[in-house]
Enzyme design. Sequence first.
Site, PDB file in Angstrom:
ATOM      1  N   CYS A  29      53.887  39.167  41.789  1.00 37.71           N
ATOM      2  CA  CYS A  29      52.743  38.611  42.317  1.00 37.71           C
ATOM      3  C   CYS A  29      53.376  37.109  42.898  1.00 37.71           C
ATOM      4  CB  CYS A  29      51.857  38.203  41.358  1.00 37.71           C
ATOM      5  SG  CYS A  29      51.280  39.576  40.526  1.00 37.71           S
ATOM      6  N   SER A  88      41.075  40.277  46.901  1.00 40.42           N
ATOM      7  CA  SER A  88      41.256  38.958  45.861  1.00 40.42           C
ATOM      8  C   SER A  88      41.248  37.777  46.654  1.00 40.42           C
ATOM      9  CB  SER A  88      42.856  39.075  45.298  1.00 40.42           C
ATOM     10  OG  SER A  88      43.184  37.888  44.425  1.00 40.42           O
ATOM     11  N   ASN A 135      55.500  34.345  37.496  1.00 37.51           N
ATOM     12  CA  ASN A 135      56.589  34.655  38.161  1.00 37.51           C
ATOM     13  C   ASN A 135      57.326  33.252  38.689  1.00 37.51           C
ATOM     14  OD1 ASN A 135      56.794  37.655  37.766  1.00 37.51           O
ATOM     15  ND2 ASN A 135      55.004  37.618  38.849  1.00 37.51           N
ATOM     16  N   GLY A 172      48.447  35.655  52.050  1.00 40.08           N
ATOM     17  CA  GLY A 172      47.265  35.198  52.701  1.00 40.08           C
ATOM     18  C   GLY A 172      45.994  35.303  51.923  1.00 40.08           C
ATOM     19  N   GLU A 173      44.991  34.537  52.760  1.00 42.75           N
ATOM     20  CA  GLU A 173      43.641  34.734  52.030  1.00 42.75           C
ATOM     21  C   GLU A 173      42.802  35.584  52.960  1.00 42.75           C
ATOM     22  OE1 GLU A 173      41.981  33.663  49.260  1.00 42.75           O
ATOM     23  OE2 GLU A 173      40.032  34.376  50.208  1.00 42.75           O
ATOM     24  N   SER A 204      40.834  34.586  41.941  1.00 45.83           N
ATOM     25  CA  SER A 204      41.939  33.757  41.354  1.00 45.83           C
ATOM     26  C   SER A 204      41.387  32.643  40.674  1.00 45.83           C
ATOM     27  CB  SER A 204      42.994  33.582  42.378  1.00 45.83           C
ATOM     28  OG  SER A 204      43.440  34.651  42.922  1.00 45.83           O
ATOM     29  N   LEU A 205      40.974  32.601  39.244  1.00 51.46           N
ATOM     30  CA  LEU A 205      40.406  31.438  38.964  1.00 51.46           C
ATOM     31  C   LEU A 205      41.375  30.324  38.270  1.00 51.46           C
ATOM     32  CD1 LEU A 205      37.676  30.390  38.222  1.00 51.46           C
ATOM     33  CD2 LEU A 205      37.988  31.211  35.774  1.00 51.46           C
ATOM     34  N   HIS A 206      42.290  30.582  37.394  1.00 47.91           N
ATOM     35  CA  HIS A 206      43.500  29.871  36.884  1.00 47.91           C
ATOM     36  C   HIS A 206      43.051  28.831  36.154  1.00 47.91           C
ATOM     37  CE1 HIS A 206      45.443  32.802  39.649  1.00 47.91           C
ATOM     38  NE2 HIS A 206      45.421  32.057  40.737  1.00 47.91           N
ATOM     39  N   CYS A 214      50.076  46.715  47.458  1.00 48.37           N
ATOM     40  CA  CYS A 214      49.675  45.551  47.510  1.00 48.37           C
ATOM     41  C   CYS A 214      49.794  44.761  48.890  1.00 48.37           C
ATOM     42  CB  CYS A 214      50.464  44.545  46.844  1.00 48.37           C
ATOM     43  SG  CYS A 214      50.112  42.860  46.661  1.00 48.37           S
TER      44      CYS A 214
END
Length: 329
Positions: free
Chosen positions: A319, A178, A277, A149-150, A201-203, A97
């Site tokens: 995460c 991601s 988390n 980061g993005e 990443s919808l959430h 990761c």
Amino acid sequence: MDLDLLQSTLDAEGQPAYRARQAWAWQARGVRDWDAMSDLPEALRERLSDAVPFSTLTLEHEATSQDGTVKALFRTHDGRPVEAVLMRYKDGRHSLCVSSQSGCPLTCTFCATGAMKFGRNLTAWEIVDQALHFRRMSKVDHCVFMGMGEPMMNLDHVLAACRRLPDLGITNRRTAISTVGWLPGIDALAEQDMPLRLALSLHAPDEDLRSRIMPVNERWPMEDVLAACERYYEAKRRMIFIEYVMLGGVNDRYEQALALTKLLDRKKFKVNLIPYNPTDSIYDGSTREAIGAFKAVLDKAGFNATVRLTRGRDIDAACGQLAAKALAG
Ligand code: SAH
């Protein structure tokens, strides 16, 4: 290693083009220093070790979890913190990761990285060097850009790094980018040639809730982002992974699971439920029962959802926990 610096150093010496390839081949195999590169002349190795740092990153701290997960905290040459994690699974998979930025400019309300100050985009070499660090201790075969980061805000450097990863054993098919839904990045990813996996990443199953959880939804609304994901699917014919972090009483209700099944085409999207988390945020994680019930609704609609295994919690490597605590300490 900064391969551009290596190239210009070799060019300035008038060295043949294959020297850079030789040095990279050794790196990708996980050697620890210049001395190991036995097909480079010794005098050249010495000059290179003065001129080109072996890694663009300095390891500051490393921790190993009871489950075998390893987290590394690095510093860039200008002192920016960078974190990366190696997860070793029972089935033999070794998954990395990695971070694409130091900090993150987006402010997702549940994410520890989002709460820290944004540093800067990482260079391609700073991304590759995270992977090489772990390559020196073990084989590596999967990679997710789910660290700090993005990645879509630093896409050129992320893609340049992805072009190098296969030499380490990580094919593009086993590499996932991601995103929060940075729309132009999704379209750009669809246009390049590598068969990379896209994860969103919808959430949340609706615009209002998503905007509350992830302010970036105001800029790139979910509806448009999902349309871009469908375009990605059409272009690449690869399932999009949906990440959905389970926040107790916020996005984990029965109606919300039902809404999700209506929102997504199960032939194009694979849902991965992520146990939350705990960080210093306003949220609690959903209970195990709530996660199970949510998954049951998805499964009944034919989604075959998965619940992510939590790894490395005891070393803050899970995460969303990558936030360089050492910065504050
Ligand atoms: N910016 C990208 C890449 C970071 S990935 C993105 O958001 O997709 C980080 C993943 O971990 C995202 O899916 C994020 O939503 C999730 N995450 C962040 N904080 C978390 C936490 N505390 N617990 C579980 N997952 C978290």
